[in-house]
Design a protein around this motif. Structure first.
Motif, PDB file in Angstrom:
ATOM      1  N   ALA A   1     -10.126  -6.000  -6.062  1.00 28.56           N
ATOM      2  CA  ALA A   1      -9.594  -5.748  -5.188  1.00 28.56           C
ATOM      3  C   ALA A   1      -9.228  -4.461  -4.486  1.00 28.56           C
ATOM      4  CB  ALA A   1      -8.371  -6.150  -3.911  1.00 28.56           C
ATOM      5  N   LYS A   2     -10.373  -3.196  -3.936  1.00 35.47           N
ATOM      6  CA  LYS A   2      -9.888  -2.032  -4.164  1.00 35.47           C
ATOM      7  C   LYS A   2      -9.643  -1.820  -2.642  1.00 35.47           C
ATOM      8  CE  LYS A   2     -12.630  -0.891  -7.937  1.00 35.47           C
ATOM      9  NZ  LYS A   2     -13.278   0.057  -9.013  1.00 35.47           N
ATOM     10  N   GLY A   3      -9.025  -0.036  -2.356  1.00 35.45           N
ATOM     11  CA  GLY A   3      -8.479   0.279  -1.689  1.00 35.45           C
ATOM     12  C   GLY A   3      -8.916   1.425  -1.039  1.00 35.45           C
TER      13      GLY A   3
ATOM     14  N   SER B   1      -5.840   2.017  -4.053  1.00 34.09           N
ATOM     15  CA  SER B   1      -5.015   0.522  -4.311  1.00 34.09           C
ATOM     16  C   SER B   1      -6.462   0.123  -5.386  1.00 34.09           C
ATOM     17  CB  SER B   1      -4.480  -0.575  -3.800  1.00 34.09           C
ATOM     18  OG  SER B   1      -5.404  -0.812  -2.716  1.00 34.09           O
ATOM     19  N   ASP B   2      -6.275  -0.514  -6.624  1.00 34.74           N
ATOM     20  CA  ASP B   2      -7.024  -1.474  -7.834  1.00 34.74           C
ATOM     21  C   ASP B   2      -6.545  -2.261  -8.065  1.00 34.74           C
ATOM     22  OD1 ASP B   2      -9.224  -1.982  -8.916  1.00 34.74           O
ATOM     23  OD2 ASP B   2      -9.650  -0.057  -9.856  1.00 34.74           O
TER      24      ASP B   2
ATOM     25  N   VAL C   1       0.545  -8.892  -1.548  1.00 37.63           N
ATOM     26  CA  VAL C   1       0.055  -7.531  -2.017  1.00 37.63           C
ATOM     27  C   VAL C   1      -0.265  -6.398  -0.460  1.00 37.63           C
ATOM     28  CG1 VAL C   1      -1.867  -5.996  -2.988  1.00 37.63           C
ATOM     29  CG2 VAL C   1      -1.040  -8.002  -3.780  1.00 37.63           C
ATOM     30  N   ILE C   2       0.644  -5.483  -0.136  1.00 40.39           N
ATOM     31  CA  ILE C   2       0.314  -4.233   0.738  1.00 40.39           C
ATOM     32  C   ILE C   2      -1.263  -3.235   0.383  1.00 40.39           C
ATOM     33  CG2 ILE C   2       1.110  -2.640   2.558  1.00 40.39           C
ATOM     34  CD1 ILE C   2       3.884  -4.286   1.981  1.00 40.39           C
ATOM     35  N   ALA C   3      -2.083  -3.979   0.690  1.00 42.16           N
ATOM     36  CA  ALA C   3      -2.930  -3.125   0.285  1.00 42.16           C
ATOM     37  C   ALA C   3      -2.788  -1.306   0.984  1.00 42.16           C
ATOM     38  CB  ALA C   3      -4.684  -3.829   0.146  1.00 42.16           C
ATOM     39  N   GLN C   4      -2.925  -1.663   2.016  1.00 40.74           N
ATOM     40  CA  GLN C   4      -2.848  -0.237   2.680  1.00 40.74           C
ATOM     41  C   GLN C   4      -2.065   1.414   1.637  1.00 40.74           C
ATOM     42  OE1 GLN C   4      -2.681  -2.813   4.115  1.00 40.74           O
ATOM     43  NE2 GLN C   4      -3.710  -2.872   5.905  1.00 40.74           N
ATOM     44  N   THR C   5      -1.280   0.403   1.202  1.00 44.37           N
ATOM     45  CA  THR C   5       0.041   0.919   0.791  1.00 44.37           C
ATOM     46  C   THR C   5       0.193   1.054  -0.714  1.00 44.37           C
ATOM     47  OG1 THR C   5       1.796  -0.334   0.973  1.00 44.37           O
ATOM     48  CG2 THR C   5       1.714   1.046   2.452  1.00 44.37           C
ATOM     49  N   GLY C   6      -0.690   0.176  -1.611  1.00 45.13           N
ATOM     50  CA  GLY C   6      -0.904  -0.342  -2.788  1.00 45.13           C
ATOM     51  C   GLY C   6       0.428  -1.064  -3.628  1.00 45.13           C
ATOM     52  N   VAL C   7       1.463  -1.389  -2.675  1.00 47.08           N
ATOM     53  CA  VAL C   7       2.791  -1.764  -3.020  1.00 47.08           C
ATOM     54  C   VAL C   7       2.744  -3.511  -2.881  1.00 47.08           C
ATOM     55  CG1 VAL C   7       5.422  -2.096  -2.125  1.00 47.08           C
ATOM     56  CG2 VAL C   7       4.055  -0.423  -2.146  1.00 47.08           C
ATOM     57  N   VAL C   8       3.635  -4.134  -4.211  1.00 51.63           N
ATOM     58  CA  VAL C   8       3.259  -4.937  -3.842  1.00 51.63           C
ATOM     59  C   VAL C   8       4.687  -5.883  -3.919  1.00 51.63           C
ATOM     60  CG1 VAL C   8       3.274  -7.050  -5.990  1.00 51.63           C
ATOM     61  CG2 VAL C   8       1.310  -5.368  -5.836  1.00 51.63           C
TER      62      VAL C   8
END
Length: 778
Positions: free
Chosen positions: A427-429, A442-443, A536-543
């Motif tokens: 998943a990439k954002g 995010s990657d 996984v919060i893809a919009q902020t790149g936080v797990v």
């Protein structure tokens, strides 16, 4: 002399006729089964059409009789549709599959808790939708028929995508897809290894049956606190070959075609279907286009072995119109959010799956069913403030060994099995502004895995009392690799999370008061693990590694039965379930540097108390123009509230306590009613009324989605045209009262400046459709 010669000639001719008839007569053996689970239909009737000669299937579904070439054998059973099969010169052994009817559903065999049983004898609440229920609608929209099951509500983000299923309050924990329940298609898991159920690649028009197991099913199915949904596609009738073409057109540019080839020998069936669907939609920037290909095959290899195969491919493209506030949905529901339009927000999906199931009957008492599958998805999803690109590869399997001994006074049944699911998600954002790709946000490479082992046993401890008990040991693991390099401005979030294994027991008592009426009581525990979208919060790149699975304990009592020679059937259930470590999604609005996102926390306890009721009556007069009048009604009462529930676990001045507030997204009352009327020349009428009460849409309970009523109807004519053609023509209308409502509500969103959250996804006002199905039978 001449008269004697004539007499002898007539006698010889008569004897020759008898000899020819005797020679043509053949012994036929076979079995009669339910097509979705290969279970024998005990007591099914076999009759030679136009005669009184016939036989009855034994407890194994087996029968034996004599017939002549050209005879028409009529197979019937209570709760199932009648099937007619012609006898050919080569006919010796037959396997007959009977599809369930939508009358006397208590007699239909369902999957249940690992051991197939009739609905009446299953110690738990089970909802069933049959092919006749699906045919009473356009077939395109899942909610038009699944929502008739009490305790179940299907919601849709667009006119043709974004389906999520809510079972007893579970399934709407995220604003995209569904979590908290498990779903299967022909025994192939649709739910990913992370617990997310994505339904946009399922062709609902090819379904013949939907089973919903309500309440915690973790003792057999793993990550399923809300329940389990089993979808089954159409099968080809044994012994017949046909080609059919369906064409449907309707309001807002709806156009749907299905082209299918079905062929079946005495013991095999093959169904190949291609579907194309186009829908302009009633909202700006809301069109949809889909192509489906499915192949379903059943083969009865011997008296002990059978095998089923499913291959599916989907290519879909759905534009997103965005959400509106409470004023927009009333005054301009057809407009789109400008932020969605400028970024060409959409969901583009390409998906494929392959599964194979094998049944083996080692002996009369010992059997195994094993299913393995592999699949993949490519999802490209631009939205208002970015774009997510996801590639998924998944595989897994499920195997159950079953022992049963009906000859013993205790009638023991034991099932032992396991299930394994694994996903590789890439998943990439990216940022996206005015449809111009921005910086990588995010990657992630996510390996999500869940597996379980389970055992279930039942025995008849008294002449009418059955005790069942079981437990499942369930595991969930996430391995997350962050492909972005750590810098002074960014922290790499790679890691591994293995949740503490969850032991989920279940116990139940079932009392068979009469042959047509039963009582049951059950207690069960279940869990719902956080999905990848919550971890996984893809919009902020936080797990978010601190999340824990939700845990629930449910107590349920109920009764099922029928009266008036099985023409009046009912089902009633009351349950209470306490949920701890409830996952709370909270929406955060976009800023100049961070897009809008949702953060999930374990913040409380929830109490679910519910009552579910379903009643139907099937009147089938033996003479006259009318052949069926079937009124039905179902009702759901939900008293769901927050028992100890906070906005977060910080316990500081910013923490908000929502204790005693009603749970958002749950309507306290839902009522469905309808009627089916069929006339012997072939005309039919189907009508449905659905009422959904108003419901809170945020935690503080100061915003509500308004109550609405939907009335849908369909009239048509179906008949055989000669020996080879069947025709079904129809017209229909949905939302005939022109009601304003949201087909899916985004929950618990932060309020913008005008204090009206952008939560509503408007559904169309009144729509019309018409169609025809022409089938040629060889």
């Amino acid at each position: 002399m001449k008269s004697v010669f004539i007499k002898y000639s007539i006698l010889l001719f008569f004897l020759a006729g008898i000899s020819s008839a005797l020679f043509a007569q053949m012994a036929i053996t076979g079995r009669i089964v339910d097509p979705t689970n290969s279970q024998p239909i005990t007591g099914a009737s076999v009759l030679i059409s136009g005669t009184t000669r016939g036989t009855t299937a034994d407890e194994k579904g087996q029968f034996s009789m004599s017939a002549n070439e050209g005879d028409q054998l009529q197979f019937s059973a209570i709760g199932y549709q009648t099937l007619t099969v012609g006898v050919k010169a080569t006919t010796r052994t037959l396997t007959i599959e009977l599809d369930p009817s939508n009358t006397d559903l208590n007699e239909v065999i369902v999957s249940g808790y690992s051991t197939p049983q009739t609905i009446q004898r299953t110690a738990g609440a089970v909802g069933l939708i049959t092919s006749r229920d699906i045919q009473r609608t356009s077939g395109i929209h899942l909610q038009n028929y699944v929502n008739l099951i009490p305790g179940v509500k299907v919601e849709m983000r667009t006119v043709a995508a974004g389906n999520r299923i809510v079972i007893r309050g579970y399934g709407n924990q995220t604003n995209f897809n569904g979590v908290g329940y498990k779903a299967y298609l022909n025994d192939i898991p649709l739910t990913d290894g992370d617990g997310t159920t994505f339904l946009d690649d399922v062709d609902f028009t090819t379904l013949s049956r939907v089973e919903v197991l309500k309440g915690p099913a973790s003792s057999v199915y793993g990550n399923a606190l809300g329940g389990v949904v089993n979808f089954y596609t159409e099968r080809a009738p044994i012994g017949k070959t046909s080609i059919s073409q369906q064409v449907l057109a309707g309001s807002y540019g709806l156009f749907r075609t299905n082209t299918s080839i079905k062929t079946g020998s005495d013991n095999t069936s093959l169904n190949i279907n291609y579907g194309h669907q186009k829908y302009d939609g009633f909202r700006a920037h809301g069109s949809s286009q889909k192509d489906f290909l499915s192949i379903t095959s059943d083969t009865y290899l011997s008296a002990k072995r059978s095998m089923s195969l499913f291959v599916g491919y989907t290519n879909s493209y759905d534009l997103l119109s965005g959400e509106l506030d409470s004023v927009g949905i009333r005054e301009q529901p057809e407009i789109a959010d400008p932020a969605y339009v400028v970024n060409n927000a959409s969901i583009k999906t390409e998906s494929a799956r392959f599964g194979i199931s094998h049944n083996y009957q080692f002996s009369d008492r010992f059997s195994n069913k094993t299913t393995i599958f592999v699949g993949g998805q490519i999802i490209d999803q631009p939205f208002a403030a970015g774009v997510n690109k996801t590639n998924k590869f998944k595989f897994g399997g499920r195997s159950v060994f079953t022992y049963s001994n009906d000859a013993s006074p205790l009638r023991p049944t034991v099932s032992i099995g396991g299930e394994f699911l694994k996903n590789f998600n890439y998943a990439k954002g990216y940022g996206l502004t005015n449809n111009i790709l921005g910086a990588l946000r995010s990657d992630l490479e996510v390996q999500a895995m869940q597996y379980s082992i389970f055992a279930q046993a039942a025995m008849q401890v008294a002449p009418k009392l059955t005790l069942s008990a079981g437990a499942g040991l369930n595991y969930v693991e996430y391995g997350i690799t962050d492909m972005r390099a750590a810098t002074s401005a960014y922290t790499n979030v790679s890691g591994y999370k293995r949740f503490t294994p969850v032991l989920s027991p279940r116990g139940a008592l079932s009392y068979q008061m009469t042959n047509t009426m039963s009582l049951y009581a059950s207690v069960s525990q279940g869990y719902s693990a956080p999905a990848t979208s919550q971890v996984v919060i893809a919009q902020t790149g936080v797990v978010n590694y601190n999340l824990r699975p939700e845990l629930g304990t449910s107590y349920e009592i109920g009764s099922k039965g029928s009266f008036l020679n099985k023409t009046l059937t009912y089902e009633i259930a009351y349950f209470t379930m306490a949920v701890t470590d409830k996952l709370v999604p909270q929406g955060f609005t976009a800023t100049s540097t961070v897009p809008a996102y949702t953060l999930t926390t374990n913040a409380g306890k929830v109490q679910h108390n519910g009552l579910e009721l379903a009643v139907q009556y099937a009147y089938r007069p033996n003479a006259g123009a009318v052949s069926l009048i079937r009124p039905f009604v179902s009702y759901t009462y939900s008293n769901f509230y927050y028992k100890d529930y906070k906005s977060d676990n910080n316990s500081d001045a910013k923490t908000v306590d929502y204790t005693e507030k009603k749970e958002s997204g749950i309507a306290p009352n839902m009522l469905n009613a309808g009627v089916d009327i069929e006339v012997r020349p072939g005309f039919y009428l189907n009508g449905t009324m659905m009422y959904v009460d108003q419901m809170p849409i945020n935690l503080v309970n100061n915003h509500f989605a308004q109550a609405y009523t939907l009335v849908n109807g369909k009239v048509g004519y179906r008949s055989a045209l000669g020996d080879h053609f069947n025709l079904d023509v129809y017209v229909g209308s949905d939302n005939m009262l022109n009601s304003t409502y949201s087909s899916l509500v985004f929950l618990n969103l932060a309020n913008p400046a005008n204090n009206r959250p952008l939560a509503y996804n408007p559904a169309p006002k009144i729509t019309f459709y018409s169609g025809a199905v022409l089938r040629y039978i060889f």
